[in-house]
Structure formats: structure tokens, C-alpha cells
Design a protein around this motif. Sequence first.
Motif, PDB file in Angstrom:
ATOM      1  N   LEU A 217      54.522  43.459  64.477  1.00  0.00           N
ATOM      2  CA  LEU A 217      55.028  42.117  64.186  1.00  0.00           C
ATOM      3  C   LEU A 217      55.361  41.331  65.447  1.00  0.00           C
ATOM      4  N   SER A 218      55.615  42.037  66.543  1.00  0.00           N
ATOM      5  CA  SER A 218      55.919  41.351  67.802  1.00  0.00           C
ATOM      6  C   SER A 218      54.662  41.045  68.611  1.00  0.00           C
ATOM      7  N   HIS A 219      53.510  41.430  68.082  1.00  0.00           N
ATOM      8  CA  HIS A 219      52.252  41.260  68.791  1.00  0.00           C
ATOM      9  C   HIS A 219      51.602  39.943  68.391  1.00  0.00           C
ATOM     10  N   ARG A 220      51.166  39.154  69.362  1.00  0.00           N
ATOM     11  CA  ARG A 220      50.621  37.823  69.098  1.00  0.00           C
ATOM     12  C   ARG A 220      49.419  37.854  68.166  1.00  0.00           C
ATOM     13  N   SER A 221      48.548  38.847  68.340  1.00  0.00           N
ATOM     14  CA  SER A 221      47.324  38.898  67.538  1.00  0.00           C
ATOM     15  C   SER A 221      47.612  39.096  66.057  1.00  0.00           C
ATOM     16  N   PHE A 222      48.749  39.726  65.730  1.00  0.00           N
ATOM     17  CA  PHE A 222      49.112  39.877  64.322  1.00  0.00           C
ATOM     18  C   PHE A 222      49.195  38.518  63.649  1.00  0.00           C
ATOM     19  N   TRP A 223      49.814  37.562  64.319  1.00  0.00           N
ATOM     20  CA  TRP A 223      50.001  36.235  63.725  1.00  0.00           C
ATOM     21  C   TRP A 223      48.730  35.397  63.786  1.00  0.00           C
ATOM     22  N   GLU A 224      47.896  35.622  64.780  1.00  0.00           N
ATOM     23  CA  GLU A 224      46.601  34.928  64.823  1.00  0.00           C
ATOM     24  C   GLU A 224      45.703  35.393  63.685  1.00  0.00           C
ATOM     25  N   LEU A 225      45.669  36.698  63.460  1.00  0.00           N
ATOM     26  CA  LEU A 225      44.889  37.216  62.345  1.00  0.00           C
ATOM     27  C   LEU A 225      45.490  36.788  61.008  1.00  0.00           C
ATOM     28  N   SER A 226      46.818  36.715  60.942  1.00  0.00           N
ATOM     29  CA  SER A 226      47.485  36.278  59.716  1.00  0.00           C
ATOM     30  C   SER A 226      47.156  34.820  59.408  1.00  0.00           C
ATOM     31  N   PHE A 227      47.078  33.983  60.436  1.00  0.00           N
ATOM     32  CA  PHE A 227      46.698  32.588  60.205  1.00  0.00           C
ATOM     33  C   PHE A 227      45.291  32.523  59.618  1.00  0.00           C
ATOM     34  N   GLY A 228      44.398  33.350  60.137  1.00  0.00           N
ATOM     35  CA  GLY A 228      43.058  33.392  59.575  1.00  0.00           C
ATOM     36  C   GLY A 228      43.084  33.772  58.107  1.00  0.00           C
ATOM     37  N   PHE A 229      43.918  34.735  57.736  1.00  0.00           N
ATOM     38  CA  PHE A 229      44.036  35.120  56.333  1.00  0.00           C
ATOM     39  C   PHE A 229      44.604  33.985  55.489  1.00  0.00           C
ATOM     40  N   PHE A 230      45.546  33.208  56.040  1.00  0.00           N
ATOM     41  CA  PHE A 230      46.066  32.048  55.312  1.00  0.00           C
ATOM     42  C   PHE A 230      44.934  31.087  54.987  1.00  0.00           C
ATOM     43  N   VAL A 231      44.102  30.790  55.971  1.00  0.00           N
ATOM     44  CA  VAL A 231      42.970  29.882  55.770  1.00  0.00           C
ATOM     45  C   VAL A 231      41.965  30.480  54.794  1.00  0.00           C
ATOM     46  N   CYS A 232      41.755  31.786  54.904  1.00  0.00           N
ATOM     47  CA  CYS A 232      40.844  32.459  53.985  1.00  0.00           C
ATOM     48  C   CYS A 232      41.301  32.254  52.544  1.00  0.00           C
ATOM     49  N   GLY A 233      42.584  32.495  52.282  1.00  0.00           N
ATOM     50  CA  GLY A 233      43.118  32.300  50.941  1.00  0.00           C
ATOM     51  C   GLY A 233      43.087  30.840  50.520  1.00  0.00           C
ATOM     52  N   PHE A 234      43.427  29.940  51.436  1.00  0.00           N
ATOM     53  CA  PHE A 234      43.444  28.504  51.159  1.00  0.00           C
ATOM     54  C   PHE A 234      42.079  28.033  50.680  1.00  0.00           C
ATOM     55  N   THR A 235      41.033  28.450  51.367  1.00  0.00           N
ATOM     56  CA  THR A 235      39.678  28.005  51.029  1.00  0.00           C
ATOM     57  C   THR A 235      39.125  28.717  49.796  1.00  0.00           C
ATOM     58  N   MET A 236      39.427  29.998  49.656  1.00  0.00           N
ATOM     59  CA  MET A 236      38.930  30.740  48.494  1.00  0.00           C
ATOM     60  C   MET A 236      39.508  30.194  47.193  1.00  0.00           C
ATOM     61  N   ALA A 237      40.756  29.722  47.224  1.00  0.00           N
ATOM     62  CA  ALA A 237      41.410  29.227  46.011  1.00  0.00           C
ATOM     63  C   ALA A 237      40.639  28.059  45.417  1.00  0.00           C
ATOM     64  N   TRP A 238      40.147  27.192  46.284  1.00  0.00           N
ATOM     65  CA  TRP A 238      39.421  26.028  45.775  1.00  0.00           C
ATOM     66  C   TRP A 238      38.157  26.455  45.036  1.00  0.00           C
ATOM     67  N   LEU A 239      37.403  27.334  45.640  1.00  0.00           N
ATOM     68  CA  LEU A 239      36.131  27.734  45.032  1.00  0.00           C
ATOM     69  C   LEU A 239      36.360  28.518  43.747  1.00  0.00           C
ATOM     70  N   MET A 240      37.339  29.404  43.735  1.00  0.00           N
ATOM     71  CA  MET A 240      37.591  30.223  42.550  1.00  0.00           C
ATOM     72  C   MET A 240      38.137  29.398  41.388  1.00  0.00           C
ATOM     73  N   ASN A 241      39.026  28.463  41.683  1.00  0.00           N
ATOM     74  CA  ASN A 241      39.746  27.777  40.619  1.00  0.00           C
ATOM     75  C   ASN A 241      39.170  26.423  40.234  1.00  0.00           C
ATOM     76  N   TYR A 242      38.510  25.752  41.168  1.00  0.00           N
ATOM     77  CA  TYR A 242      38.141  24.365  40.910  1.00  0.00           C
ATOM     78  C   TYR A 242      36.646  24.067  40.982  1.00  0.00           C
ATOM     79  N   PHE A 243      35.844  25.003  41.459  1.00  0.00           N
ATOM     80  CA  PHE A 243      34.434  24.690  41.643  1.00  0.00           C
ATOM     81  C   PHE A 243      33.742  24.345  40.325  1.00  0.00           C
ATOM     82  N   VAL A 244      34.021  25.106  39.272  1.00  0.00           N
ATOM     83  CA  VAL A 244      33.378  24.819  37.987  1.00  0.00           C
ATOM     84  C   VAL A 244      33.803  23.442  37.489  1.00  0.00           C
ATOM     85  N   ASP A 245      35.096  23.142  37.581  1.00  0.00           N
ATOM     86  CA  ASP A 245      35.582  21.825  37.166  1.00  0.00           C
ATOM     87  C   ASP A 245      34.966  20.723  38.019  1.00  0.00           C
TER      88      ASP A 245
END
Length: 419
Positions: A217-245
Motif C-alpha cells: 500500500l505504500s508503493h506508488r505502483s499499487f496506486w497507479e495500477l489501481s487507477f487503471g482498474f478504476f478506469v477499467c471498471g468505469f468503461t466496462m460499466a457503460w458497455l455492459m449496462n447501456y450498450f443495448v439501450d
Amino acid sequence: MASPATGTRRNSSLLRWGIVVAATAILAVASGGRFLIGVVFDQVREGFSLSHGDLGLVVSLSILVIGTTQPAVGWLVDRLQARFVAAGGLALLAIGLIITGRASSVWELVIGYCVFVALGLAAVSPVTVTPLVASWFVKRRATALSIVNAGGSVGQLAIVPGLTVLVVAVGWRDAYVLLGAGLFLVGVPMILWLLREREGEAAADMAQVGCSVRTALSHRSFWELSFGFFVCGFTMAWLMNYFVDYSLDQGISRETAGFGLSLVGGASILGTLITGRWADRRGSVVPLSVVYALRGLGFAGLLLAGSNVPLVLLALAVTGFSWSSTVPLTSALCADIYGRRALGTIFGLMFAIMPIGSAVGSALAGELRDLTGNYTVSLLANVAAGLLAAAVTLLVQARPIFARTEAPTAEQPAPVIAD
């Protein structure tokens, strides 16, 4: 005549890859429950007289439950056998799907989807299988994890079109019930039968190699990789939930949209396997950055395509290439940087950021749709998020932050740790 040592190595190799097949099948089976909401989003919304934003909040709550429980799932995996955690999770998922299909009020929908389904999906996730698979591999770890995480895409490719047909035939409620019953009767026994933990001195030694959660948790790369996961979830939500609509707004049929989602799954399998091999040869940082860049470009293509079906499918293929690659590449980096000692908890904490991103993305896209009457602004937000994650990922330092007293062998790390 083969020597006993050769036979032992061959059997060990078969066992390792058998575990990969089993873990892949588990994620494939669970993926149907995750993607069904996107196929029936408009029908569920109309059935409960909810706005886009209201149902988006329900989905977001479910995603938040998944996210906040991921560290607990990782902690359990570090202490219990992964197959028991996964089997319990799949049972909860099955029960939740049945409750959701039979819900007659919004509160029943929330209990089924935001409690049981969410807890089940939390326990049947890469957090559960990553430490298990990582303990069996070192040299080909990224490839093995890529194959496992392609399981969700295999399920998406195989299950989403079938679920679309099932929804048209029996309605969304019975589709949920049938899927839940199938997962309970088939999926749970599969997990208990097929998954196996690594045993013996090698497994015990490997479990001690790595850094502590506090160090990670004190390592910088942990938070850089975590930010990537935030974006991954942010973008996946749109396609999973709203693409058909979104597709229906563009005049594209539900069946074509369902095929588009299955295309994402097919492209994801190809992207996951290619980037996994690339990462094993050259390291995971650059492939992961490229994956996030493709995610943003895919959403840009979707926005520009409008109602042009061939261009929409092309944009989905680009997005799909990046769809599942983020998880195995990130998990391989976690294992390389932080070791096996507390990998379940560390990766669980990191993976928890992805559902938070999904919750934010789902709620934001629904509200923006209600405010603007279209999905243009939310699509632009996804473009920007993907490109920003690509830039941040390039800053990740992939060097191990734990010490070894000797060099690892081809498939087994040294059995010591310094924190």
C-alpha cells in the motif's frame, strides 16, 4: 525410455494447465450472471417503472458491494482453499439470480441483485483464482493468468447470444431463474471437483515469498495500477449496462446489439492471449498501457460510428481486444512486484477499485442519459478515461520490492522472503 524425473515434470505440467482450464471454466460459467443485466436493462427498467438513472443506481449499488467485499475475499483466499470460496460464491450468485427473477418490488430486486448476486460475483472473480494460478506458475505466469481471465470472455461469447434468445423466448424473469438454477446445479459441483490447491513443501515455501500488505500500500505502483482498474471498471460499466439501450436509440436491433456484445467477448479472448504472450516475453507494463489506449479509442470509434452497424461492430472489436487483458496483466504485475505471501489480499484491495469505477461509471452514464437525452457525453468521458489510464500505466515500476536469497527456477520461486 523416459526417466522418472521426466514423467514427474510432465505430470506436474499437466496438473498446472489442468488448474488453468478449471479456473477458466469457473469464470466462464459466472460471466452469464454478470452480463445478463445489460441484455435486459430496458425490460427491467420498464418492469419496475424505473428511470435510467434509478436502475443505474441499483446496478451501481451491486457493483459497490462487489468492490467493497473484494479485500475480504482475497483475505479468505489467503487463508482457505480457493475452491471453497468460489463454490460458496457461485451458490450465492445462483440464489441471487433466482430472487431477482422472481422479484415483485424494487426492494426484492435490491436484495436479490445488490446482495446475493453481488456477493456471489465478488467470490467468483479473478481475486479468487489469481493467487491459486500464480502459485502454480512463474515463468509463464502472464500467459496462464491471461487464459484464465479469458474465461469471462468465453462465457460472454457463448452465453450472451444464448441468453438473448432465451430472453426473447421466455422473458427476462424466467431467464434469470433458469440461469441461476443452472449455475447451482452444474457450476458449484464443477468447482468442488476440478479446482485443486498446490500442496507440499514448494507450496508452503511459495506462500512465504512476498511483501506485506502495508508495504504494498505504500508503493506508488499499487496506486497507479489501481487507477487503471478504476478506469477499467468505469468503461466496462457503460458497455455492459447501456450498450443495448444505446443501440436501440440508434435504431439497431436487440439481436444485433447482443451479437455485438458477443463480438466483444470473442475479440477479448484474442486480445488476452496475445497480450499475455507479449507480457511474458517483454514485460507487462507496455502491453497494459496499449490495452488502455485501445479502450479509449474503441469508445471513440463507437461514438463516431453512430447507427452504422459495420463500424459499430469494428469499434466493439477494438474495445473487446482490450476488454479482459487488464486483469491478467495487472495481476501478473502484482505477483511479480509483491510476491505470493499476501497476494490475495493485495490484489483484492486493488481489484476492489474496479467495481468502484464501475459504480461511478454506471451511475454517471444513467444520470447523463436522463439529463441530455443521449449517451454522447458519457461516451466522451470513456474516451478520455482510457487514454489517461494508458499514460498513467507507463509510470508503473515493475521491479520486485521483496528480496530473494537465490534465483528462482523455471516454475518455482525461491522459498524465502524479506519484508
